[in-house]
Design an enzyme around this catalytic site. Structure first.
Site, PDB file in Angstrom:
ATOM      1  N   SER A 174       0.820  -1.178   0.189  1.00 40.52           N
ATOM      2  CA  SER A 174      -0.090   0.135  -0.019  1.00 40.52           C
ATOM      3  C   SER A 174       0.849   1.375  -0.096  1.00 40.52           C
ATOM      4  O   SER A 174       1.873   1.245   0.449  1.00 40.52           O
ATOM      5  CB  SER A 174      -0.887   0.190   1.350  1.00 40.52           C
ATOM      6  OG  SER A 174      -1.655   1.263   1.165  1.00 40.52           O
ATOM      7  N   ASN A 210      -8.021  -1.531   2.697  1.00 40.43           N
ATOM      8  CA  ASN A 210      -8.719  -1.062   1.580  1.00 40.43           C
ATOM      9  C   ASN A 210     -10.225  -0.757   2.021  1.00 40.43           C
ATOM     10  O   ASN A 210     -10.673   0.395   1.568  1.00 40.43           O
ATOM     11  CB  ASN A 210      -8.682  -1.762   0.127  1.00 40.43           C
ATOM     12  CG  ASN A 210      -7.315  -1.395  -0.513  1.00 40.43           C
ATOM     13  OD1 ASN A 210      -6.382  -1.394   0.085  1.00 40.43           O
ATOM     14  ND2 ASN A 210      -7.282  -1.348  -1.875  1.00 40.43           N
TER      15      ASN A 210
HETATM   16  C1  6PG Z   1      -3.390   1.372  -1.650  1.00 43.65           C
HETATM   17  C2  6PG Z   1      -4.479   1.578  -2.346  1.00 43.65           C
HETATM   18  C3  6PG Z   1      -4.683   1.128  -3.608  1.00 43.65           C
HETATM   19  C4  6PG Z   1      -6.042   1.275  -4.294  1.00 43.65           C
HETATM   20  C5  6PG Z   1      -6.427   2.454  -4.361  1.00 43.65           C
HETATM   21  C6  6PG Z   1      -7.937   2.603  -5.236  1.00 43.65           C
HETATM   22  O1  6PG Z   1      -3.383   0.935  -0.589  1.00 43.65           O
HETATM   23  O2  6PG Z   1      -2.182   2.023  -2.037  1.00 43.65           O
HETATM   24  O3  6PG Z   1      -5.464   1.058  -1.410  1.00 43.65           O
HETATM   25  O4  6PG Z   1      -4.154  -0.204  -3.610  1.00 43.65           O
HETATM   26  O5  6PG Z   1      -5.798   0.449  -5.571  1.00 43.65           O
HETATM   27  O6  6PG Z   1      -6.731   3.187  -3.285  1.00 43.65           O
HETATM   28  O7  6PG Z   1      -8.701   1.989  -4.873  1.00 43.65           O
HETATM   29  P1  6PG Z   1     -10.269   2.308  -5.536  1.00 43.65           P
HETATM   30  O8  6PG Z   1     -10.064   2.620  -7.134  1.00 43.65           O
HETATM   31  O9  6PG Z   1     -11.078   1.103  -5.375  1.00 43.65           O
HETATM   32  O10 6PG Z   1     -10.917   3.421  -5.078  1.00 43.65           O
END
Ligand code: 6PG
Length: 479
Positions: free
Chosen positions: A128, A187
């Site tokens: 992440s 998430n």
């Molecule tokens: C992270 C985020 C990432 C995720 C985005 C987009 O931990 O770096 O969680 O993995 O892909 O946040 O998520 P959405 O498009 O579902 O909002």
């Protein structure tokens, strides 16, 4: 063979992870299906460290020291399976494949079992922090065998984000799918945090009558307190930004339809399967779906309801303070739910996940990083068998102090017609937890009436059924 680790899949996340490894002094083999990306990486960033470009799977595998450590950074789903099938036949016993994508933990369990049968370690690692995190220090949540983690730890600990106390935000989460499960719940919590912040914004805008710039200032001041977090910080940035073309606040020129790639939905689907209530996360996913249905919203616009009447002066300031209490209390509830989901997953799959260690991993690098997570870690360290975060004395006292304002904010939102599904669902969950009796007793009665589904009595052991269609006498239903 000279490379200590290899990265295949050199889109931005893979490229930045490879650069991060090279910048920390590791020799990194790099490979991509289309060769141009491999060349671009070496041409553009070759001076940052030692890269070994490989233009075929065989060349890539041959360039890796044993046991080979291969990091796969391709799209989750079919592409991951394709890459595994391309490389697995070229590997030897004890080699390690790391999947750093947002894979579903059940896919990770399947892949891990399959590769384990072939003598290869498979590590599903949640990563992440987006592109910047991958380059400067992500939070890393690896699952898989303890042996594979021992081999990866010296590298991962160097490239991971550092918490304020200097520890690296990486640790072995548990076997097979544990890492990707924890990333999935991260998430889900990310969705909930974002929704709660968005509701706070809406209330400050419609009820307190603040303009976006003023709301940005409010968030900045909250960010110096217990809400200190990356998401609050970037919220202030977004709200303070003005659109160059129109000069209007940026937030007013963007379509109000939230998108999602699916990890929040997985969190809720999995919670349903595990029977863990995560209404905070579910409401956040549903709020995005509702916002994304313009036809339904257009068709419903004429429905009657109040128009918010903005406050002013000190009243508006006092309301803003109450919103801070409501936001913090709701956030506590959604973390409570997320950690309960992790505990349920850990029990179901026998992972032995340490919730305090998970909180520690999330202190830096990831999207939900927050000062608050230090305290979550402390709460679990002090009492590893904590039934829930709300059972911790400090958090219980805080939510107790916040609840008056929280109720008043939810009530005001309802009266003024401002939708706050996150705040309201969090409060309902809190009140359900503390209720002495729930109307579930009536639901049991209804089930027994129409389907003889039976019930348990509060005053005696056993399973019972009432003869609703007959003389309404009660009989034992457990033989
Ligand atoms: C992270 C985020 C990432 C995720 C985005 C987009 O931990 O770096 O969680 O993995 O892909 O946040 O998520 P959405 O498009 O579902 O909002």
């Amino acid at each position: 063979a000279t490379a200590q680790i290899g990265v295949t899949g050199l889109a931005v996340m893979g490229r930045n992870l490879a650069r991060n490894l090279a910048r920390h002094g590791f020799t990194v083999a790099v490979h991509n299906r289309s060769q141009a990306r491999t060349r671009d990486l070496v041409d553009g960033f070759g001076d940052e460290g030692a890269f070994v470009p490989a233009f075929s799977a065989e060349e890539f595998v041959a360039s890796l020291e044993r046991p080979r450590r291969l990091v796969v950074m391709v799209k989750a789903g079919g592409p991951t399976d394709a890459v595994i099938e391309e490389f697995a036949p070229l590997l030897e016993e004890g080699d390690i494949i790391v999947d750093g994508g947002n894979a579903h933990f059940l896919d990770t369990r399947r892949r891990e079992a399959d590769l384990r049968g072939r003598g290869i370690h498979f590590v599903g690692a949640g990563v992440s922090g987006g592109e910047e995190g991958a380059l400067h220090g992500p939070s890393i949540m690896p699952g898989g065998s303890a042996e594979s983690y021992r081999s990866l730890a010296p590298l991962l600990e160097r490239i991971a984000a550092r918490a304020p106390d200097g520890t690296a935000c990486v640790s072995h989460v548990g076997p097979d799918g544990a890492g990707h499960f924890v990333k999935m719940v991260h998430n889900g919590i990310e969705y909930a945090d974002m929704q709660l912040i968005a509701e706070a914004y809406q209330l400050l805008r419609s009820v307190a009558g603040f303009e976006p710039e003023r709301i940005a200032q409010t968030f900045r001041s909250w960010n110096t307190g217990r809400l200190d977090s990356y998401l609050i910080e970037i919220t202030a940035e977004v709200l303070a930004h003005r659109d160059a073309a129109t000069g209007k606040p940026f937030v007013d020129v963007v379509q109000d339809r939230a998108e999602q790639k699916g990890t929040g939905r997985w969190t809720v689907q999995t919670a349903l399967d595990l029977g863990v209530p995560v209404p905070g996360i579910a409401e956040a996913v549903f709020a995005r779906s509702l916002s994304g249905d313009p036809e339904l919203r257009e068709a419903s616009r004429a429905l009657p309801g109040p128009q918010p009447e903005p406050l002013s002066g000190e009243e508006a300031d006092r309301f803003a303070d109450r919103v801070e209490q409501a936001l913090y209390a709701s956030k506590l509830v959604s973390y409570t739910q997320g950690f309960l989901q992790i505990a349920a997953g850990s029990t179901e799959y026998d992972w032995g996940v340490d919730p305090g260690a998970v909180a520690a991993l999330w202190r830096a690098g990831c999207i939900i990083r927050a000062a608050f997570l230090d305290r979550v870690r402390d709460a679990y360290a002090a009492r590893p068998d904590l039934p829930s975060l709300l059972s911790d004395d400090t958090f219980a006292a805080e939510i107790g102090r916040a609840q008056g304002d929280w109720r008043s904010v939810v009530a005001t939102a309802a009266v003024q017609g401002v939708p706050t599904p996150g705040f309201s669902a969090a409060l309902a969950y809190y009140d359900a937890l503390r209720a002495e009796r729930l109307p579930a007793a009536l639901v049991q009665g209804q089930r027994d009436f129409f389907g003889a589904h039976t019930y348990r009595r509060a005053d005696r052991d056993g399973v019972f059924h009432t003869l609703w269609a007959g003389d309404r006498s009660e009989e034992r239903a457990d033989g």
